[in-house]
Write an enzyme that holds these catalytic residues in place. Structure first.
Site, mmCIF file in Angstrom:
data_model
loop_
_atom_site.group_PDB
_atom_site.id
_atom_site.type_symbol
_atom_site.label_atom_id
_atom_site.label_comp_id
_atom_site.label_asym_id
_atom_site.label_seq_id
_atom_site.Cartn_x
_atom_site.Cartn_y
_atom_site.Cartn_z
ATOM 1 N N HIS B 193 0.811 -1.216 0.000
ATOM 2 C CA HIS B 193 0.000 0.000 0.000
ATOM 3 C C HIS B 193 0.849 1.273 0.000
ATOM 4 C CE1 HIS B 193 -3.430 -2.551 1.663
ATOM 5 N NE2 HIS B 193 -3.928 -1.975 0.581
ATOM 6 N N ARG B 223 -15.851 -4.221 2.166
ATOM 7 C CA ARG B 223 -15.816 -2.772 2.028
ATOM 8 C C ARG B 223 -15.863 -2.464 0.542
ATOM 9 N NH1 ARG B 223 -10.545 -0.519 0.604
ATOM 10 N NH2 ARG B 223 -11.238 1.503 1.334
ATOM 11 N N ASN B 225 -14.349 0.116 -2.596
ATOM 12 C CA ASN B 225 -13.351 1.091 -3.011
ATOM 13 C C ASN B 225 -13.743 1.514 -4.422
ATOM 14 O OD1 ASN B 225 -11.107 2.715 -2.880
ATOM 15 N ND2 ASN B 225 -9.670 1.080 -3.425
ATOM 16 N N LYS B 317 -5.989 8.585 -8.359
ATOM 17 C CA LYS B 317 -6.949 7.743 -9.053
ATOM 18 C C LYS B 317 -6.893 7.965 -10.572
ATOM 19 C CE LYS B 317 -10.030 7.335 -5.026
ATOM 20 N NZ LYS B 317 -10.192 5.881 -4.864
#
Lengths: 200, 372
Positions: B193, B223, B225, B317
């Site tokens: 990460h 979760r 993302n 991103k």
């Protein structure tokens, strides 16, 4: 002074220490270029270490070999390249006994590759010390063609294998012993910026 | 069969499309009108009927097309699937959990018949009927992880757990949001990460690791993302970035609605029984902006989230350059009305787009710094 203070970076980027004498039945020291100075410093701190030491050294155009030769170590090998030293290194690691201490010094490429060999041979990471000396050049893997380009000094640089212009990331893989290079002009081909020397 | 599988592609002519049902069940990731990193974990114990959360491994209309795309990626680059030598047992664990889950959750599509260690697996959509010996690799055409993940949508990371740490020691990664398994394999949780901005400083990864290390048997977690992808391209790998990166520049005000896709990852986490490894499936869902805004709530919210997103995140991103064009498009679907809390589209209760207000803000939507 051959020590360089690397700026803070991301968590995958390796950090290096300062070699310190350790108790051990035998000692394996692997260094290139200015890494010799780290071994000379180590010997200065504990000369008794050297009689049980095996040094594998790649000068890379420097002239530290005679100084290492004056240390009266058990074995000293001075080789023309890391690749040429590999059969010897692997043999030494394969025949190592419990209690071996490993000392790695010099460029990041040398340290990373030798650390890999030591760990593959089952040497505990706690028995391996590292100290960066000399060139800040990097060993880079092209994420696209997987080819390794050694001694990269500029960002971006051209992959020695596929020719793409690659951006030098700080993301580092211990298994590859390399940083990651990623195409710098994929979204605008031909727009690669002029290379800048690392840390300049 | 209950699911009509689409005839579609994720490359070349990009014939990928979502049916009305797929749009309605899309896992929209924003529960409010803004976004920041968080350890947004919840238990993965089902969800509303028909939602992507209902089953342990969601199978949808894209199943066969995704499996065809995976086979093509692997033919081009076998390094997308790797397993370090100590991870084979975890691969069998994964094979078991997928076969058991799918045969129980989709009995019309998958069957598993077990007689001791003699197993027969029937995958009707893919036309597979294999008999093999559990824990004997020589009885399968691939290693156990590769065998089963060639038949399961989404990427799969298998994380070894030792020294109070998770290690990326095996994976099938062909639909990734720009990270390389071949480079990251063997790294620990913080190392793989490492390139993510801001989240380390926020303590996100320290807390996430603590949570993941303590996931027990039988209590999976999940979760969401998200990121953005131009064209419905599954293989946004760094390996091929020099080929697909240029597509980002093909966005125009005319085609942004059909070309720009919100890419959502449903990440789930299961403890594996024999190896004590953690499997981390990353299931990718794509939706074109023009389909997203067919849900008025999502159109309003997507505009607000993108408008307020910190530049670092838009850069990481990979859509900072296209953000103005995306906002121009989305602003036409944001009339300023409030949105209901939560991720669900609520089409029956959310007000339709008020075109009066829309037309008012439509003409000059260049200034995106208007405060919300």
């Amino acid at each position: 002074m051959s020590k360089f203070q690397f700026p803070d970076s991301i968590l995958s980027r390796p950090v290096y220490g300062t070699l310190a004498p350790r108790q051990g039945k035998s000692h394996l020291m692997i260094a290139d270029a200015e890494g010799a100075e780290a071994i000379l410093d180590l010997a200065a701190r504990d000369a008794g270490l050297m009689s049980n030491s095996h040094i594998i050294y790649i000068p890379k155009g420097t002239d530290f070999a005679p100084k290492l030769g004056a240390l009266s170590v058990a074995q000293l090998y001075v080789g023309p390249s890391y690749e040429a030293s590999l059969p010897r290194l692997r043999h030494v690691l394969a025949n190592a006994h419990q209690g071996l201490q490993v000392y790695l010094a010099g460029t990041e490429g040398l340290i990373g590759q030798a650390q890999n060999e030591a760990m593959r041979a089952g040497i505990s990471p706690t028995s391996i010390q590292t100290e960066h000396r000399g060139s800040v050049a990097r060993r880079m893997q092209c994420v696209h063609c997987k080819g390794i380009t050694e001694d990269v000094m500029h960002d971006p640089f051209q992959c020695a294998h596929c020719g793409l212009h690659l951006f030098v990331r700080d993301h580092y893989s211990r298994r590859q012993a390399a940083y990651q290079g990623v195409c710098v002009d994929a979204e605008d081909p031909g727009s690669a910026p002029d290379p800048v020397e690392l840390y300049s | 069969m209950t699911i009509q599988f689409n005839e579609e592609t994720f490359r070349d002519d990009y014939s990928f499309h979502n049916s009305a049902r797929a749009i309605k069940r899309f896992p929209f990731p924003f529960h409010e009108d803004s976004y920041m990193y968080s350890v947004n974990m919840e238990q993965h114990r089902g969800g509303p009927e028909g939602s992507v959360y209902e089953n342990r491994f969601d199978v949808d209309e894209h199943y066969l097309a995704e499996m065809r795309d995976r086979a093509m990626v692997l033919a081009d680059d076998p390094l997308r699937c790797q397993s370090l030598p100590h991870m084979t047992l975890a691969g069998w664990d994964l094979l078991e959990v997928i076969m058991v889950s799918k045969s129980e959750d989709y009995p019309d599509l998958f069957e598993l018949h077990r007689d001791g260690d003699r197993w027969r697996w029937i995958n009707k959509p893919m036309g597979i009927d294999d008999t093999f010996t559990f824990l004997d690799e020589t009885t399968l055409p691939y290693g156990p992880m590769e065998y089963i993940t060639r038949q399961a949508q989404g990427d799969f990371c298998i994380l070894d757990q030792r020294d109070e740490m998770l290690w990326m020691d095996a994976g099938m990664i062909t639909t990734q949001a720009d990270w390389s398994l071949d480079f990251d394999i063997g790294m620990n949780f913080f190392e793989w990460h490492a390139p993510v901005p801001l989240a380390h400083e926020l303590g996100i990864f320290t807390r996430a690791l603590k949570f993941l290390l303590n996931i027990p048997q039988g209590a999976p977690a999940r979760r969401l993302n998200w990121t953005m992808t131009v064209n419905p391209l599954l293989d946004t790998s760094p390996e091929n970035y020099h080929k697909w990166g240029i597509q980002k520049t093909s966005l125009t005000p005319e085609n942004v609605g059909s070309k720009q896709h919100l890419r959502v990852e449903l990440q789930t986490f299961f403890r594996l029984p024999r190896s004590n490894a953690l499997v981390f499936p990353i299931r990718c869902y794509l939706i074109a902006f023009q389909d997203l805004v067919s849900m008025p709530k999502w159109g309003r919210r997507m505009h607000r989230v993108l408008r307020e997103l910190p530049d670092e995140l838009a850069t990481y991103k990979g859509f900072i350059d296209n953000r103005p064009m995306m906002l121009d498009y989305l602003s036409k679907f944001d009339d300023g009305q409030p949105t209901s809390p939560g991720v669900w589209p609520d089409p029956e209760t959310e007000p339709p787009l008020n075109t009066e207000i829309r037309n008012h803000t439509d003409g000059n939507s260049v200034d995106h710094n208007r405060s919300a």
